[in-house]
Design a protein around this motif. Structure first.
Motif, PDB file in Angstrom:
ATOM      1  N   LEU A   1       0.890  -1.160   0.000  1.00 44.69           N
ATOM      2  CA  LEU A   1       0.000   0.000   0.000  1.00 44.69           C
ATOM      3  C   LEU A   1       0.920   1.199   0.000  1.00 44.69           C
ATOM      4  CD1 LEU A   1      -2.752   1.422   0.279  1.00 44.69           C
ATOM      5  CD2 LEU A   1      -2.522   1.154   2.770  1.00 44.69           C
ATOM      6  N   ILE A   2       0.758   2.085  -0.976  1.00 48.36           N
ATOM      7  CA  ILE A   2       1.716   3.162  -1.196  1.00 48.36           C
ATOM      8  C   ILE A   2       1.004   4.511  -1.178  1.00 48.36           C
ATOM      9  CG2 ILE A   2       3.432   4.104  -2.812  1.00 48.36           C
ATOM     10  CD1 ILE A   2       3.697   1.136  -3.854  1.00 48.36           C
ATOM     11  N   LYS A   3       1.606   5.442  -0.448  1.00 49.43           N
ATOM     12  CA  LYS A   3       1.096   6.814  -0.392  1.00 49.43           C
ATOM     13  C   LYS A   3       1.756   7.618  -1.504  1.00 49.43           C
ATOM     14  CE  LYS A   3       2.465   9.387   3.069  1.00 49.43           C
ATOM     15  NZ  LYS A   3       2.610  10.081   4.360  1.00 49.43           N
ATOM     16  N   SER A   4       0.963   8.426  -2.196  1.00 43.75           N
ATOM     17  CA  SER A   4       1.450   9.288  -3.260  1.00 43.75           C
ATOM     18  C   SER A   4       1.209  10.732  -2.837  1.00 43.75           C
ATOM     19  CB  SER A   4       0.698   8.988  -4.559  1.00 43.75           C
ATOM     20  OG  SER A   4       0.996   9.937  -5.545  1.00 43.75           O
ATOM     21  N   GLU A   5       2.288  11.505  -2.738  1.00 41.81           N
ATOM     22  CA  GLU A   5       2.129  12.906  -2.341  1.00 41.81           C
ATOM     23  C   GLU A   5       3.091  13.784  -3.123  1.00 41.81           C
ATOM     24  OE1 GLU A   5       3.044  13.308   1.858  1.00 41.81           O
ATOM     25  OE2 GLU A   5       4.579  11.779   1.695  1.00 41.81           O
ATOM     26  N   GLU A   6       2.745  15.038  -3.240  1.00 42.45           N
ATOM     27  CA  GLU A   6       3.620  15.984  -3.905  1.00 42.45           C
ATOM     28  C   GLU A   6       4.378  16.766  -2.849  1.00 42.45           C
ATOM     29  OE1 GLU A   6       3.316  19.482  -7.210  1.00 42.45           O
ATOM     30  OE2 GLU A   6       2.024  17.729  -7.432  1.00 42.45           O
ATOM     31  N   ILE A   7       5.713  16.700  -2.955  1.00 40.92           N
ATOM     32  CA  ILE A   7       6.579  17.402  -2.017  1.00 40.92           C
ATOM     33  C   ILE A   7       7.536  18.250  -2.836  1.00 40.92           C
ATOM     34  CG2 ILE A   7       8.315  17.163  -0.204  1.00 40.92           C
ATOM     35  CD1 ILE A   7       7.016  14.462   0.503  1.00 40.92           C
ATOM     36  N   GLN A   8       7.489  19.548  -2.626  1.00 42.22           N
ATOM     37  CA  GLN A   8       8.334  20.505  -3.343  1.00 42.22           C
ATOM     38  C   GLN A   8       8.283  20.280  -4.855  1.00 42.22           C
ATOM     39  OE1 GLN A   8      12.175  20.057  -1.440  1.00 42.22           O
ATOM     40  NE2 GLN A   8      11.526  21.266   0.328  1.00 42.22           N
ATOM     41  N   GLY A   9       7.058  20.126  -5.364  1.00 41.49           N
ATOM     42  CA  GLY A   9       6.835  19.996  -6.797  1.00 41.49           C
ATOM     43  C   GLY A   9       7.195  18.643  -7.386  1.00 41.49           C
ATOM     44  N   LYS A  10       7.528  17.666  -6.538  1.00 38.44           N
ATOM     45  CA  LYS A  10       7.919  16.347  -7.021  1.00 38.44           C
ATOM     46  C   LYS A  10       6.987  15.298  -6.417  1.00 38.44           C
ATOM     47  CE  LYS A  10      11.920  13.273  -7.182  1.00 38.44           C
ATOM     48  NZ  LYS A  10      13.302  13.060  -6.760  1.00 38.44           N
ATOM     49  N   ARG A  11       6.487  14.377  -7.242  1.00 41.84           N
ATOM     50  CA  ARG A  11       5.628  13.298  -6.776  1.00 41.84           C
ATOM     51  C   ARG A  11       6.503  12.279  -6.054  1.00 41.84           C
ATOM     52  NH1 ARG A  11       0.657  13.056  -5.595  1.00 41.84           N
ATOM     53  NH2 ARG A  11       0.291  14.590  -7.201  1.00 41.84           N
ATOM     54  N   ILE A  12       6.156  11.958  -4.815  1.00 47.63           N
ATOM     55  CA  ILE A  12       6.912  11.023  -3.986  1.00 47.63           C
ATOM     56  C   ILE A  12       5.995   9.857  -3.603  1.00 47.63           C
ATOM     57  CG2 ILE A  12       8.197  10.714  -1.817  1.00 47.63           C
ATOM     58  CD1 ILE A  12       9.587  12.641  -3.721  1.00 47.63           C
ATOM     59  N   TYR A  13       6.503   8.633  -3.773  1.00 46.78           N
ATOM     60  CA  TYR A  13       5.771   7.431  -3.393  1.00 46.78           C
ATOM     61  C   TYR A  13       6.439   6.821  -2.167  1.00 46.78           C
ATOM     62  CZ  TYR A  13       3.862   7.680  -8.158  1.00 46.78           C
ATOM     63  OH  TYR A  13       3.250   8.079  -9.314  1.00 46.78           O
ATOM     64  N   THR A  14       5.636   6.604  -1.118  1.00 47.77           N
ATOM     65  CA  THR A  14       6.144   6.062   0.137  1.00 47.77           C
ATOM     66  C   THR A  14       5.306   4.863   0.556  1.00 47.77           C
ATOM     67  OG1 THR A  14       6.715   8.328   0.787  1.00 47.77           O
ATOM     68  CG2 THR A  14       6.754   6.632   2.516  1.00 47.77           C
ATOM     69  N   PRO A  15       5.931   3.691   0.735  1.00 50.00           N
ATOM     70  CA  PRO A  15       5.168   2.536   1.206  1.00 50.00           C
ATOM     71  C   PRO A  15       4.605   2.782   2.610  1.00 50.00           C
ATOM     72  CG  PRO A  15       7.305   1.844   0.352  1.00 50.00           C
ATOM     73  CD  PRO A  15       7.327   3.340   0.447  1.00 50.00           C
ATOM     74  N   ILE A  16       3.342   2.469   2.786  1.00 48.88           N
ATOM     75  CA  ILE A  16       2.694   2.536   4.095  1.00 48.88           C
ATOM     76  C   ILE A  16       2.822   1.173   4.767  1.00 48.88           C
ATOM     77  CG2 ILE A  16       0.483   2.807   5.300  1.00 48.88           C
ATOM     78  CD1 ILE A  16      -0.333   4.729   3.018  1.00 48.88           C
ATOM     79  N   SER A  17       2.565   0.125   3.999  1.00 55.64           N
ATOM     80  CA  SER A  17       2.668  -1.251   4.500  1.00 55.64           C
ATOM     81  C   SER A  17       3.047  -2.157   3.339  1.00 55.64           C
ATOM     82  CB  SER A  17       1.353  -1.692   5.139  1.00 55.64           C
ATOM     83  OG  SER A  17       0.268  -1.457   4.260  1.00 55.64           O
ATOM     84  N   THR A  18       3.783  -3.222   3.645  1.00 54.39           N
ATOM     85  CA  THR A  18       4.267  -4.142   2.627  1.00 54.39           C
ATOM     86  C   THR A  18       4.087  -5.573   3.115  1.00 54.39           C
ATOM     87  OG1 THR A  18       5.872  -2.526   1.825  1.00 54.39           O
ATOM     88  CG2 THR A  18       6.310  -4.831   1.303  1.00 54.39           C
ATOM     89  N   PHE A  19       3.660  -6.449   2.194  1.00 54.92           N
ATOM     90  CA  PHE A  19       3.405  -7.853   2.531  1.00 54.92           C
ATOM     91  C   PHE A  19       4.146  -8.753   1.553  1.00 54.92           C
ATOM     92  CE2 PHE A  19       0.007  -5.262   4.082  1.00 54.92           C
ATOM     93  CZ  PHE A  19      -0.138  -5.706   5.391  1.00 54.92           C
ATOM     94  N   ARG A  20       4.867  -9.726   2.091  1.00 50.88           N
ATOM     95  CA  ARG A  20       5.609 -10.678   1.280  1.00 50.88           C
ATOM     96  C   ARG A  20       4.657 -11.666   0.637  1.00 50.88           C
ATOM     97  NH1 ARG A  20       9.987 -11.598  -0.208  1.00 50.88           N
ATOM     98  NH2 ARG A  20      11.633 -10.776   1.025  1.00 50.88           N
ATOM     99  N   LEU A  21       4.851 -11.926  -0.666  1.00 53.34           N
ATOM    100  CA  LEU A  21       4.053 -12.899  -1.402  1.00 53.34           C
ATOM    101  C   LEU A  21       4.567 -14.293  -1.055  1.00 53.34           C
ATOM    102  CD1 LEU A  21       3.978 -11.083  -4.862  1.00 53.34           C
ATOM    103  CD2 LEU A  21       2.199 -11.089  -3.116  1.00 53.34           C
ATOM    104  N   THR A  22       3.809 -15.016  -0.244  1.00 51.28           N
ATOM    105  CA  THR A  22       4.285 -16.319   0.239  1.00 51.28           C
ATOM    106  C   THR A  22       3.549 -17.492  -0.382  1.00 51.28           C
ATOM    107  OG1 THR A  22       2.773 -16.210   2.125  1.00 51.28           O
ATOM    108  CG2 THR A  22       5.023 -15.386   2.467  1.00 51.28           C
ATOM    109  N   GLY A  23       2.369 -17.273  -0.938  1.00 51.01           N
ATOM    110  CA  GLY A  23       1.581 -18.376  -1.482  1.00 51.01           C
ATOM    111  C   GLY A  23       1.105 -19.292  -0.370  1.00 51.01           C
ATOM    112  N   LYS A  24       0.435 -20.360  -0.750  1.00 51.46           N
ATOM    113  CA  LYS A  24      -0.118 -21.283   0.260  1.00 51.46           C
ATOM    114  C   LYS A  24       0.908 -22.247   0.764  1.00 51.46           C
ATOM    115  CE  LYS A  24      -4.851 -21.019  -1.217  1.00 51.46           C
ATOM    116  NZ  LYS A  24      -6.029 -21.665  -1.655  1.00 51.46           N
TER     117      LYS A  24
END
Length: 185
Positions: free
Chosen positions: A162-185
């Motif tokens: 889940l990634i936050k997208s924000e504009e900081i000083q005229g530049k689009r910045i993407y910051t992960p809020i939470s990350t989950f490893r793909l583990t399968g069953k």
């Protein structure tokens, strides 16, 4: 906060994409080019969400990640979405384990629908945006001929975020809020 769900890439993949983007930049009269740090694969754009929605989104991502194991993707194509006299979006298309990617996409779509998010009406077309509002010096066919995608490493899709997208000083910045490893069953 403005958010999306996506898969990030390691620096070697981003370097390969940046090399392709450099060729595009040299072949363009003008355009807006994505920052190397922002290269990613979007699974679902959520738009504005509240802090209170994050736990339910995280539950969906965690459950989806437990159902789909890691997989590999190849960058196999370059294409664009049109515009009026320009290329609205120039993208890199994917191959490889598309069945795993599609399964992950569907699990996330279904789970988020239960959280009140609308399902996407258009078919999912996985792509990596590298430029927007592009005006080329030559035709697109000539640009395509000048680009070799074989040197870009395989994308090891091992996590979903889940990634936050924000504009900081005229530049689009993407910051992960939470990350989950793909583990399968």
């Amino acid at each position: 906060m403005r958010t999306f769900i996506g898969i990030d890439f390691d620096v070697k993949v981003k370097d390969g994409i940046k090399a392709v983007q450099s060729i595009v930049r040299e072949s363009s009269r003008k355009g807006r080019f994505k920052y190397m740090g922002n290269f990613h694969l979007t699974l679902k754009f959520l738009g504005e969400i509240s802090e209170e929605q994050i736990p339910s989104i995280n539950k969906v991502l965690e459950a989806s990640a437990k159902e789909v194991g890691s997989f590999g993707l190849n960058i196999e194509d370059i294409g664009f979405f049109g515009g009026k006299g320009n290329i609205r979006t120039l993208w890199l298309g994917l191959g490889g384990s598309l069945a795993s990617l599609d399964l992950l996409y569907k699990k996330i779509e279904e789970g988020l629908e239960g959280c009140g998010f609308d399902k996407e009406k258009r078919p999912y077309m996985p792509h990596i945006t590298i430029a927007q509002d592009l005006i080329l010096k030559t035709g697109f066919a000539e640009l395509r001929e000048s680009i070799d995608l074989k040197d870009i490493p395989v994308i090891d899709a091992e996590e979903v975020s889940l990634i936050k997208s924000e504009e900081i000083q005229g530049k689009r910045i993407y910051t992960p809020i939470s990350t989950f490893r793909l583990t399968g069953k």
